[in-house]
Design a protein around this motif. Structure first.
Motif, mmCIF file in Angstrom:
data_model
loop_
_atom_site.group_PDB
_atom_site.id
_atom_site.type_symbol
_atom_site.label_atom_id
_atom_site.label_comp_id
_atom_site.label_asym_id
_atom_site.label_seq_id
_atom_site.Cartn_x
_atom_site.Cartn_y
_atom_site.Cartn_z
ATOM 1 N N HIS A 152 23.556 82.101 -19.900
ATOM 2 C CA HIS A 152 25.105 82.074 -19.588
ATOM 3 C C HIS A 152 25.949 83.314 -20.106
ATOM 4 C CE1 HIS A 152 28.966 80.250 -20.237
ATOM 5 N NE2 HIS A 152 29.096 80.582 -21.798
ATOM 6 N N VAL A 176 29.896 76.615 -22.197
ATOM 7 C CA VAL A 176 28.602 75.681 -22.185
ATOM 8 C C VAL A 176 27.526 76.216 -23.501
ATOM 9 C CG1 VAL A 176 25.812 76.304 -20.760
ATOM 10 C CG2 VAL A 176 28.212 76.973 -19.143
ATOM 11 N N ARG A 193 20.272 79.937 -15.473
ATOM 12 C CA ARG A 193 19.503 80.082 -16.990
ATOM 13 C C ARG A 193 18.702 81.036 -17.015
ATOM 14 N NH1 ARG A 193 18.181 74.244 -18.212
ATOM 15 N NH2 ARG A 193 16.583 74.250 -16.914
#
Length: 446
Positions: free
Chosen positions: A424, A436, A28
């Motif tokens: 993402h 996501v 992330r």
């Protein structure tokens, strides 16, 4: 197992500089920024000839859910936002029911957690009679308090002097306001009804929701905030006169009184009502070319701190009504960054300033945690932009649920090619990866 993505050969626009660097994303977050990076298991995206920007943080949207989902939904509008390079949004409380309790606020977070492709936060709404409920709002995971000092949906017009004073004196997080004087607007509406026998032209909108109406309300609100030492943010400045209320003598992080300019108030003028009609009917109103240009300059001069959209869609059937029955608002999240990039290509603003006003400054103003910049360790909210890829806005490529845009027929020379949301790759070359969802914004407030 960790997932790596490597963005190569981009020109990074960040913190006032342009740098030819690579960016390595691990899961992330941004793992590494540097020249000539490599990683054996990374998916590589070659951004040669393109710009890499932090994801845009839009501090004012109306995504219409719950209660008005025939107009828009958090899913559809967050999708349009991501395609437009907006990776985080802050949504307003005038949904149905109005967001006036902590339970109703949590309901919106629950919806977004299941459906939003972008990162999200929601304002707690103030009314004339919910001050104690407002004071329960978390400083760490809610963006702010919204007060309508002008017309709004349902029970959200706050016009009680005692309530306003209590709100401004007790609020512990930022108060954001829609400032228009309701008495002035009602008086002007009646005058124009009489003048045109009820058939008011759209050209009258900036005369009804006038400079006077805006300045009366915003100046009163600013004075109230100063008297109470309130952290206060005036939304969608629409008149040149109002820009004189704001200061540029201290850095944004030290300002208590701040303001915002929206895309439509820096693009359209009252001349456009002749061709666009109700499609550019917003509250507050698009005003004169002088107002438009003064707002743009105030933004460059740092009297206006952030650029937002006030994205507020209605169906085309609702918009296709006479003046009095046409609702105010329109879709903008998909085209906001392309519009500002068009201003850049026309020599009006640098890329660095666009990033400052749309990415860095919202993060500073709302104290957003670990977003709004391209920094090692920060969340990988990133946008790749091609400034030499011309395209035409048409109904067929409008992604908001309402299916129309005030920019239809406009040619833009910049295209968002990739959007990363918390690492993402949510959007790439016209295709979405919806596997996501976005994340709830957190705030680094003491």
């Amino acid at each position: 197992m960790a997932k790596y993505t490597l963005i190569k050969n981009a020109t990074i626009v960040n913190e006032g500089t342009l740098l030819a660097h690579d960016v390595l994303i691990k899961d992330r977050r941004i793992e590494k920024i540097g020249f000539g990076l490599s990683h054996e298991s990374a998916e590589v995206i070659d951004a040669d000839g393109k710009f890499l920007l932090p994801g845009v943080i839009d501090d004012q949207v109306h995504f219409r859910e719950p209660g008005l989902t025939h107009k828009a939904e958090i899913y559809t509008e967050s999708r349009a936002a991501v395609a437009g390079g907006i990776t985080s949004f802050m949504e307003m409380p005038n949904t149905v029911p109005n967001t006036l309790t902590q339970e109703l606020l949590q309901d919106k977070y629950d919806i977004a957690s299941k459906s939003s492709l972008a990162n999200y936060s929601f304002f707690m709404g103030a009314s004339n009679d919910n001050i104690e409920e407002v004071m329960k709002t978390s400083r760490q995971n809610v963006c702010g308090i919204k007060v309508f000092m002008g017309s709004s949906t349902g029970n959200m017009l706050v016009d009680n002097e005692k309530t306003l004073t209590e709100l401004f004196s007790r609020a512990e997080l930022i108060v954001a306001a829609h400032c228009e004087d309701e008495t002035t607007i009602r008086r002007n509406t009646e005058l124009f009804k009489e003048k045109y026998d009820g058939n008011i032209p759209f050209t009258a909108h900036p005369l009804i929701r006038s400079e006077e109406a805006c300045y009366l309300s915003s100046s009163k609100a600013v004075a109230l905030a100063k008297a109470n030492n309130t952290k206060f943010h005036v939304l969608h400045i629409s008149s040149g006169k109002e820009t004189g209320l704001f200061d540029n003598s201290v850095p944004l992080k030290d300002k208590l009184i701040t303001s915002e300019a929206c895309i439509h108030h820096m693009w359209f003028s009252d001349e456009d009502y002749l061709t666009k009609g109700g499609l550019i009917k917003w509250n507050p109103a698009v005003k004169t070319a002088f107002d438009r240009d003064t707002i743009f300059q105030a933004m460059l001069d740092d009297k206006i701190d952030v650029i937002a959209t006030d994205h507020a869609p209605h169906t085309i059937e609702e918009k296709d009504n006479d003046y009095l029955n046409c609702p105010s608002g329109g879709p903008l999240v998909q085209h906001a960054l392309p519009a500002m990039l068009e201003h850049h290509l026309n020599g009006k603003i640098s890329m660095e300033r666009i990033v400052e006003k749309m990415c860095h400054n919202p993060a500073i103003l709302f104290e957003v945690k670990e977003r709004g910049y391209i920094r090692e360790g920060y969340y990988a909210d990133l946008v790749i932009v091609d400034t030499a890829d011309q395209w035409l806005v048409q109904k067929e490529n409008v992604l908001s649920k309402c299916g129309w845009s005030p920019f239809e027929g406009q040619s833009f020379r910049s295209q968002i090619t990739h959007t990363f949301v918390s690492g993402h790759l949510a959007y790439a070359n016209g295709k979405f990866n919806e596997g996501v969802n976005g994340e709830r914004l957190m705030f680094d407030r003491k």
